[in-house]
Write a protein that holds these residues in place. Structure first.
Motif, short mmCIF file in Angstrom:
data_model
loop_
_atom_site.label_atom_id
_atom_site.label_comp_id
_atom_site.label_asym_id
_atom_site.label_seq_id
_atom_site.Cartn_x
_atom_site.Cartn_y
_atom_site.Cartn_z
N ARG A 127 0.85 -1.18 0.00
CA ARG A 127 0.00 0.00 0.00
C ARG A 127 0.90 1.24 0.00
NH1 ARG A 127 -4.67 1.34 2.24
NH2 ARG A 127 -4.86 -0.61 3.37
N TYR A 128 0.43 2.30 -0.64
CA TYR A 128 1.13 3.59 -0.58
C TYR A 128 0.30 4.57 0.23
CZ TYR A 128 4.51 2.25 -4.08
OH TYR A 128 5.53 1.63 -4.74
N GLY A 129 0.97 5.39 1.00
CA GLY A 129 0.27 6.37 1.81
C GLY A 129 -0.35 5.70 3.03
N ILE A 130 -1.21 6.45 3.72
CA ILE A 130 -1.83 5.91 4.92
C ILE A 130 -3.15 5.24 4.56
CG2 ILE A 130 -0.69 7.54 6.46
CD1 ILE A 130 -3.24 9.20 6.51
N SER A 131 -3.59 4.36 5.43
CA SER A 131 -4.80 3.59 5.16
C SER A 131 -6.06 4.44 5.31
CB SER A 131 -4.88 2.41 6.12
OG SER A 131 -5.18 2.87 7.43
N PRO A 132 -7.18 3.99 4.74
CA PRO A 132 -8.43 4.72 4.93
C PRO A 132 -8.77 4.91 6.41
CG PRO A 132 -8.68 3.14 3.15
CD PRO A 132 -7.34 2.88 3.79
N ALA A 133 -8.49 3.91 7.25
CA ALA A 133 -8.76 4.03 8.69
C ALA A 133 -7.93 5.16 9.30
CB ALA A 133 -8.47 2.72 9.40
N GLN A 134 -6.67 5.28 8.89
CA GLN A 134 -5.80 6.34 9.41
C GLN A 134 -6.25 7.72 8.92
OE1 GLN A 134 -2.30 4.33 7.81
NE2 GLN A 134 -1.40 4.38 9.86
N ARG A 135 -6.95 7.76 7.77
CA ARG A 135 -7.47 9.03 7.25
C ARG A 135 -8.84 9.35 7.83
NH1 ARG A 135 -5.72 6.70 2.45
NH2 ARG A 135 -7.86 6.40 1.76
N GLY A 136 -9.36 8.50 8.71
CA GLY A 136 -10.63 8.77 9.35
C GLY A 136 -11.84 8.12 8.70
N GLY A 137 -11.61 7.14 7.82
CA GLY A 137 -12.73 6.43 7.20
C GLY A 137 -13.56 5.74 8.26
N ALA A 138 -14.87 5.92 8.20
CA ALA A 138 -15.76 5.40 9.24
C ALA A 138 -15.61 3.90 9.43
CB ALA A 138 -17.21 5.75 8.90
N SER A 139 -15.56 3.15 8.34
CA SER A 139 -15.47 1.70 8.45
C SER A 139 -14.01 1.23 8.49
CB SER A 139 -16.17 1.03 7.27
OG SER A 139 -15.44 1.26 6.08
N GLY A 140 -13.10 2.14 8.14
CA GLY A 140 -11.70 1.75 8.06
C GLY A 140 -11.37 0.96 6.82
N GLN A 141 -12.38 0.76 5.95
CA GLN A 141 -12.17 -0.04 4.76
C GLN A 141 -12.55 0.69 3.49
OE1 GLN A 141 -14.43 -3.59 5.41
NE2 GLN A 141 -13.24 -4.19 7.17
N SER A 142 -13.01 1.93 3.59
CA SER A 142 -13.51 2.63 2.41
C SER A 142 -12.37 3.24 1.61
CB SER A 142 -14.51 3.71 2.81
OG SER A 142 -13.90 4.64 3.67
N CYS A 143 -12.63 3.44 0.32
CA CYS A 143 -11.66 4.02 -0.57
C CYS A 143 -11.53 5.51 -0.29
CB CYS A 143 -12.06 3.77 -2.02
SG CYS A 143 -13.56 4.61 -2.52
N PRO A 144 -10.62 6.22 -0.88
CA PRO A 144 -9.72 5.80 -1.95
C PRO A 144 -8.44 5.17 -1.41
CG PRO A 144 -9.52 8.16 -1.60
CD PRO A 144 -10.59 7.66 -0.66
N ASP A 145 -7.71 4.57 -2.31
CA ASP A 145 -6.46 3.91 -1.94
C ASP A 145 -5.60 3.71 -3.18
OD1 ASP A 145 -4.88 2.86 0.07
OD2 ASP A 145 -6.41 1.47 0.74
N ILE A 146 -4.29 3.57 -2.96
CA ILE A 146 -3.34 3.27 -4.04
C ILE A 146 -2.48 2.11 -3.58
CG2 ILE A 146 -1.43 4.09 -5.46
CD1 ILE A 146 -2.60 6.89 -5.22
N LEU A 147 -2.46 1.05 -4.39
CA LEU A 147 -1.71 -0.15 -4.05
C LEU A 147 -0.77 -0.49 -5.20
CD1 LEU A 147 -4.92 -1.95 -2.91
CD2 LEU A 147 -3.14 -1.16 -1.37
N ARG A 148 0.39 -1.03 -4.86
CA ARG A 148 1.36 -1.48 -5.87
C ARG A 148 1.14 -2.96 -6.10
NH1 ARG A 148 6.47 0.58 -7.86
NH2 ARG A 148 6.90 -0.78 -9.60
#
Length: 83
Positions: free
Chosen positions: A6-27
């Protein structure tokens, strides 16, 4: 196709309610990138507007919108890897 990291911080670390929501960038293990985001919808993104910028979306492609904080966080990590 397998995810390498994964690149950057996770959705959960960005405050995503479920901790699983997008957006995201993966290698991917094959060197490509998987970008997860929201589809902008046809009314908001026209083929004519894309063409003005020399871009198009092929029949096997899909456009997504990813927030700037996700792109910036990923770009910093990607740039470090390229050195």
């Amino acid at each position: 196709m397998k995810i390498a990291r994964r690149y950057g911080i996770s959705p959960a670390q960005r405050g995503g309610a479920s901790g699983q929501s997008c957006p995201d960038i993966l290698r991917l293990e094959n060197g490509g990138y998987l970008v997860i985001g929201k589809t902008p919808g046809v009314p908001n993104l026209s083929a004519r507007d894309l063409a003005k910028h020399g871009a198009s979306i092929g029949p096997d492609e899909q456009a997504v919108v990813v927030s700037a904080d996700v792109i910036h966080g990923a770009a910093l990590e990607i740039a470090k890897e390229q050195r």
